[in-house]
Design an enzyme around this catalytic site. Structure first.
Site, PDB file in Angstrom:
ATOM      1  N   HIS A  17       0.840  -1.205   0.000  1.00  0.00           N
ATOM      2  CA  HIS A  17       0.000   0.000   0.000  1.00  0.00           C
ATOM      3  C   HIS A  17       0.875   1.256   0.000  1.00  0.00           C
ATOM      4  O   HIS A  17       0.638   2.192  -0.758  1.00  0.00           O
ATOM      5  CB  HIS A  17      -0.878   0.050   1.255  1.00  0.00           C
ATOM      6  CG  HIS A  17      -1.913  -1.025   1.367  1.00  0.00           C
ATOM      7  ND1 HIS A  17      -2.075  -1.782   2.495  1.00  0.00           N
ATOM      8  CD2 HIS A  17      -2.863  -1.470   0.498  1.00  0.00           C
ATOM      9  CE1 HIS A  17      -3.071  -2.636   2.338  1.00  0.00           C
ATOM     10  NE2 HIS A  17      -3.560  -2.484   1.119  1.00  0.00           N
ATOM     11  N   LYS A  41     -18.355  -6.308   6.844  1.00  0.00           N
ATOM     12  CA  LYS A  41     -17.124  -7.072   7.084  1.00  0.00           C
ATOM     13  C   LYS A  41     -16.672  -6.915   8.528  1.00  0.00           C
ATOM     14  O   LYS A  41     -16.947  -5.886   9.153  1.00  0.00           O
ATOM     15  CB  LYS A  41     -16.003  -6.558   6.162  1.00  0.00           C
ATOM     16  CG  LYS A  41     -16.104  -7.123   4.762  1.00  0.00           C
ATOM     17  CD  LYS A  41     -14.820  -6.872   4.014  1.00  0.00           C
ATOM     18  CE  LYS A  41     -14.884  -7.413   2.594  1.00  0.00           C
ATOM     19  NZ  LYS A  41     -13.786  -6.930   1.775  1.00  0.00           N
ATOM     20  N   ARG A  90      -1.956  -6.327  -8.366  1.00  0.00           N
ATOM     21  CA  ARG A  90      -0.849  -7.223  -8.049  1.00  0.00           C
ATOM     22  C   ARG A  90      -0.744  -8.346  -9.065  1.00  0.00           C
ATOM     23  O   ARG A  90       0.319  -8.775  -9.433  1.00  0.00           O
ATOM     24  CB  ARG A  90      -1.049  -7.832  -6.657  1.00  0.00           C
ATOM     25  CG  ARG A  90      -0.736  -6.889  -5.551  1.00  0.00           C
ATOM     26  CD  ARG A  90      -1.337  -7.334  -4.262  1.00  0.00           C
ATOM     27  NE  ARG A  90      -2.784  -7.180  -4.303  1.00  0.00           N
ATOM     28  CZ  ARG A  90      -3.561  -7.224  -3.234  1.00  0.00           C
ATOM     29  NH1 ARG A  90      -3.055  -7.447  -2.057  1.00  0.00           N
ATOM     30  NH2 ARG A  90      -4.864  -7.049  -3.358  1.00  0.00           N
ATOM     31  N   SER A 128      -2.748  -7.607   2.913  1.00  0.00           N
ATOM     32  CA  SER A 128      -3.115  -7.540   4.332  1.00  0.00           C
ATOM     33  C   SER A 128      -3.408  -8.940   4.859  1.00  0.00           C
ATOM     34  O   SER A 128      -3.065  -9.259   6.004  1.00  0.00           O
ATOM     35  CB  SER A 128      -4.352  -6.656   4.510  1.00  0.00           C
ATOM     36  OG  SER A 128      -4.084  -5.357   4.066  1.00  0.00           O
TER      37      SER A 128
HETATM   38  P1  ADP Z   1      -5.790  -6.175   0.445  1.00  0.00           P
HETATM   39  O1  ADP Z   1      -6.491  -6.709   1.672  1.00  0.00           O
HETATM   40  O2  ADP Z   1      -6.020  -7.044  -0.747  1.00  0.00           O
HETATM   41  O3  ADP Z   1      -4.362  -5.857   0.668  1.00  0.00           O
HETATM   42  P2  ADP Z   1      -7.001  -3.452   0.318  1.00  0.00           P
HETATM   43  O4  ADP Z   1      -8.447  -3.259   0.122  1.00  0.00           O
HETATM   44  O5  ADP Z   1      -6.460  -2.992   1.611  1.00  0.00           O
HETATM   45  O6  ADP Z   1      -6.648  -4.959   0.009  1.00  0.00           O
HETATM   46  O7  ADP Z   1      -6.194  -2.777  -0.876  1.00  0.00           O
HETATM   47  C1  ADP Z   1      -6.386  -1.454  -1.269  1.00  0.00           C
HETATM   48  C2  ADP Z   1      -5.804  -1.230  -2.617  1.00  0.00           C
HETATM   49  O8  ADP Z   1      -4.404  -1.475  -2.593  1.00  0.00           O
HETATM   50  C3  ADP Z   1      -6.344  -2.138  -3.726  1.00  0.00           C
HETATM   51  O9  ADP Z   1      -6.414  -1.378  -4.923  1.00  0.00           O
HETATM   52  C4  ADP Z   1      -5.287  -3.208  -3.836  1.00  0.00           C
HETATM   53  O10 ADP Z   1      -5.273  -3.789  -5.116  1.00  0.00           O
HETATM   54  C5  ADP Z   1      -4.049  -2.405  -3.576  1.00  0.00           C
HETATM   55  N1  ADP Z   1      -2.947  -3.202  -3.063  1.00  0.00           N
HETATM   56  C6  ADP Z   1      -2.945  -3.997  -1.976  1.00  0.00           C
HETATM   57  N2  ADP Z   1      -1.746  -4.568  -1.789  1.00  0.00           N
HETATM   58  C7  ADP Z   1      -0.946  -4.135  -2.805  1.00  0.00           C
HETATM   59  C8  ADP Z   1       0.406  -4.380  -3.196  1.00  0.00           C
HETATM   60  N3  ADP Z   1       1.183  -5.227  -2.529  1.00  0.00           N
HETATM   61  N4  ADP Z   1       0.870  -3.743  -4.290  1.00  0.00           N
HETATM   62  C9  ADP Z   1       0.065  -2.913  -4.980  1.00  0.00           C
HETATM   63  N5  ADP Z   1      -1.211  -2.656  -4.686  1.00  0.00           N
HETATM   64  C10 ADP Z   1      -1.726  -3.242  -3.608  1.00  0.00           C
END
Ligand code: ADP
Length: 166
Positions: A17, A41, A90, A128
């Site tokens: 992130h 959720k 990803r 996450s």
């Molecule tokens: P997650 O639980 O899948 O990490 P989130 O809802 O917190 O998901 O993710 C928020 C945004 O960040 C989404 O657009 C997700 O695709 C993106 N994201 C999450 N992890 C990564 C990463 N490692 N690299 C790039 N983008 C990411």
């Protein structure tokens, strides 16, 4: 002035992130990292814990705001007078759902553009869920999450009954 919104659950924030935030911040005048407060959720970290961790991390960086929202993303985008939604990709598996979301969001608000940013290769496996899985078994997560929030995340596992897949 171009405002972009980077929405997500951030349960918890990861290095993946943070990488997207830093890269997106170079492209827009104002970037809002918006934590989705989804009543359907049950996240591990409460909305205020997630917001606090992001603030600790991002307050020192200029032009970035941390906020939370409920309901439709496009309503929040309108409220913030933003025009761009940032999503991180990803893998192909992210694409199908995000493609559908981008189309429905454009249908709901035609002025909004969704921009996809490709994950950095070194973070492409970071999520996450992976952080929670590894931490729940006592594994090292220091290379998966920003150092500023590392201890906040570990503390959660000391105090919560969270177990992997639970
Ligand atoms: P997650 O639980 O899948 O990490 P989130 O809802 O917190 O998901 O993710 C928020 C945004 O960040 C989404 O657009 C997700 O695709 C993106 N994201 C999450 N992890 C990564 C990463 N490692 N690299 C790039 N983008 C990411």
């Amino acid at each position: 002035m171009i405002t972009a919104i980077y929405p997500g659950s951030f349960d918890p924030v990861t290095n993946g992130h943070l990488d997207i935030v830093k890269r997106a911040n170079k492209l827009f005048d104002r970037l809002i990292v918006a934590v989705l407060d989804n009543p359907r959720k049950t996240p591990l970290f409460s909305i205020s814990e997630r917001v606090k961790m992001l603030q600790k991390l991002l307050d020192p960086i200029e032009n970035i705001e941390v906020d939370c929202y409920q309901g439709l993303l496009v309503d929040y985008v309108r409220k913030q007078k933003a025009t761009i939604i940032i999503k991180g990709l990803r893998a192909i598996s992210d694409f199908e759902f995000e493609f559908q979301m981008a189309l429905i969001n454009r249908k709901l608000e035609h002025r909004v553009e969704t921009l996809f940013m490709v994950a950095s290769s070194k973070y492409s496996y970071v999520s996450s869920s992976i952080v929670k899985e590894v931490a729940s078994y006592g594994g090292d997560i220091s290379y998966l999450v920003p150092k500023e929030v590392h201890s906040d995340i570990l503390n959660k596992f000391k105090t919560s009954k969270f177990k992997a897949n639970g």
